[in-house]
Design a protein around this motif. Structure first.
Motif, PDB file in Angstrom:
ATOM      1  N   VAL A 149       1.799   0.190   5.767  1.00 53.79           N
ATOM      2  CA  VAL A 149       0.335   0.295   5.812  1.00 53.79           C
ATOM      3  C   VAL A 149      -0.172   1.364   6.771  1.00 53.79           C
ATOM      4  N   GLY A 150       0.688   1.920   7.608  1.00 53.73           N
ATOM      5  CA  GLY A 150       0.193   2.943   8.529  1.00 53.73           C
ATOM      6  C   GLY A 150       1.189   3.304   9.606  1.00 53.73           C
ATOM      7  N   GLU A 151       0.640   3.986  10.615  1.00 55.27           N
ATOM      8  CA  GLU A 151       1.503   4.437  11.713  1.00 55.27           C
ATOM      9  C   GLU A 151       0.870   4.113  13.055  1.00 55.27           C
ATOM     10  N   LEU A 152       1.727   4.062  14.053  1.00 56.63           N
ATOM     11  CA  LEU A 152       1.341   3.798  15.429  1.00 56.63           C
ATOM     12  C   LEU A 152       1.865   4.937  16.280  1.00 56.63           C
ATOM     13  N   ASP A 153       1.109   5.305  17.292  1.00 55.66           N
ATOM     14  CA  ASP A 153       1.528   6.322  18.252  1.00 55.66           C
ATOM     15  C   ASP A 153       1.899   7.640  17.565  1.00 55.66           C
ATOM     16  N   GLU A 154       0.975   8.119  16.742  1.00 61.92           N
ATOM     17  CA  GLU A 154       1.098   9.425  16.083  1.00 61.92           C
ATOM     18  C   GLU A 154       2.391   9.585  15.301  1.00 61.92           C
ATOM     19  N   GLY A 155       2.796   8.525  14.613  1.00 64.68           N
ATOM     20  CA  GLY A 155       3.963   8.584  13.744  1.00 64.68           C
ATOM     21  C   GLY A 155       5.286   8.256  14.401  1.00 64.68           C
ATOM     22  N   ARG A 156       5.270   7.887  15.676  1.00 67.99           N
ATOM     23  CA  ARG A 156       6.530   7.502  16.322  1.00 67.99           C
ATOM     24  C   ARG A 156       7.017   6.142  15.838  1.00 67.99           C
ATOM     25  N   LEU A 202       0.952   7.808   5.251  1.00 65.64           N
ATOM     26  CA  LEU A 202       1.639   8.301   6.449  1.00 65.64           C
ATOM     27  C   LEU A 202       3.070   7.779   6.546  1.00 65.64           C
ATOM     28  N   CYS A 203       3.408   6.800   5.710  1.00 57.96           N
ATOM     29  CA  CYS A 203       4.738   6.187   5.720  1.00 57.96           C
ATOM     30  C   CYS A 203       5.603   6.636   4.549  1.00 57.96           C
ATOM     31  N   LEU A 204       5.063   7.486   3.668  1.00 61.77           N
ATOM     32  CA  LEU A 204       5.837   7.903   2.507  1.00 61.77           C
ATOM     33  C   LEU A 204       7.132   8.574   2.944  1.00 61.77           C
ATOM     34  N   ASP A 206      -0.498  -8.911  -2.870  1.00 61.57           N
ATOM     35  CA  ASP A 206      -1.938  -9.130  -2.707  1.00 61.57           C
ATOM     36  C   ASP A 206      -2.383  -9.061  -1.252  1.00 61.57           C
ATOM     37  N   SER A 207      -1.546  -9.532  -0.341  1.00 61.18           N
ATOM     38  CA  SER A 207      -1.903  -9.486   1.080  1.00 61.18           C
ATOM     39  C   SER A 207      -2.082  -8.039   1.545  1.00 61.18           C
ATOM     40  N   ALA A 208      -1.186  -7.166   1.114  1.00 65.89           N
ATOM     41  CA  ALA A 208      -1.285  -5.745   1.478  1.00 65.89           C
ATOM     42  C   ALA A 208      -2.526  -5.128   0.842  1.00 65.89           C
ATOM     43  N   LYS A 209      -2.800  -5.470  -0.402  1.00 71.16           N
ATOM     44  CA  LYS A 209      -3.983  -4.921  -1.077  1.00 71.16           C
ATOM     45  C   LYS A 209      -5.267  -5.330  -0.355  1.00 71.16           C
ATOM     46  N   ALA A 210      -5.372  -6.595   0.012  1.00 68.63           N
ATOM     47  CA  ALA A 210      -6.576  -7.075   0.701  1.00 68.63           C
ATOM     48  C   ALA A 210      -6.720  -6.402   2.070  1.00 68.63           C
ATOM     49  N   PHE A 211      -5.613  -6.276   2.801  1.00 67.40           N
ATOM     50  CA  PHE A 211      -5.635  -5.649   4.118  1.00 67.40           C
ATOM     51  C   PHE A 211      -6.046  -4.182   4.018  1.00 67.40           C
ATOM     52  N   LEU A 212      -5.423  -3.460   3.093  1.00 65.37           N
ATOM     53  CA  LEU A 212      -5.737  -2.036   2.942  1.00 65.37           C
ATOM     54  C   LEU A 212      -7.172  -1.827   2.467  1.00 65.37           C
ATOM     55  N   ALA A 213      -7.663  -2.686   1.592  1.00 58.59           N
ATOM     56  CA  ALA A 213      -9.045  -2.541   1.113  1.00 58.59           C
ATOM     57  C   ALA A 213     -10.037  -2.691   2.259  1.00 58.59           C
TER      58      ALA A 213
END
Length: 154
Positions: A100-107, A78-80, A44-51
């Motif tokens: 939930v995402g990436e930092l520094d263009e996927g590094r 981007l993390c798949l 649920d924490s991830a769902k709320a953050f992503l929403a």
């Protein structure tokens, strides 16, 4: 749900420029389905953050508070392919870390645990803070707290 008062003026300006507003909601069904299909337990924490913060990209660089500011994107697609990395780090700390995402263009990758803590996930593990404090750290260039400086050898 984050409030405007949860952020410094500088972080708020950057988030507003990227499209965030208090109470913002984006459709996360596709992300949740893709993560679940790849074996991730989306809490649920991830769902709320992503929403609220999903599809936010901040494209800047330069001097930060305790590290360089780096572009980041909140988009778990981007993390798949990296789900195992999140699972293994989560096992080590006894948490479920959802991509939930990436930092520094996927590094580097970003994840969130069931308590709302935002992590830097690479060949070492760092924690930016929980919820709004974690987002603020990303925006302002605050170095994450090192949890593990390298993956423990078995």
């Amino acid at each position: 749900m984050a409030r405007v008062t949860d952020f410094s003026a500088e972080a708020k300006d950057a988030l507003f420029a990227a499209g965030w507003t208090p109470g913002r909601r984006v459709d996360i069904a596709d992300w949740c389905a893709r993560l679940t299909e790849s074996g991730v337990a989306v809490h649920d924490s991830a769902k709320a953050f992503l929403a609220e913060f999903g599809k936010i990209s901040i494209e800047f660089s330069g001097k930060g508070i305790s590290r360089a500011r780096e572009a980041f994107s909140i988009d778990p697609s981007l993390c798949l392919g990296e789900e195992g990395r999140f699972f293994e780090w989560g096992q080590l700390i006894g948490k479920i870390i959802v991509p939930v995402g990436e930092l520094d263009e996927g590094r580097s990758f970003l994840g969130i645990d069931e308590d709302g803590a935002i992590y830097l996930v690479v060949d070492w593990l760092g924690k930016f803070g929980s919820g709004c404090a974690g987002i603020e750290s990303l925006v302002l260039g605050v170095a994450p707290e090192t949890i593990y400086d390298s993956y423990p050898k078995s």
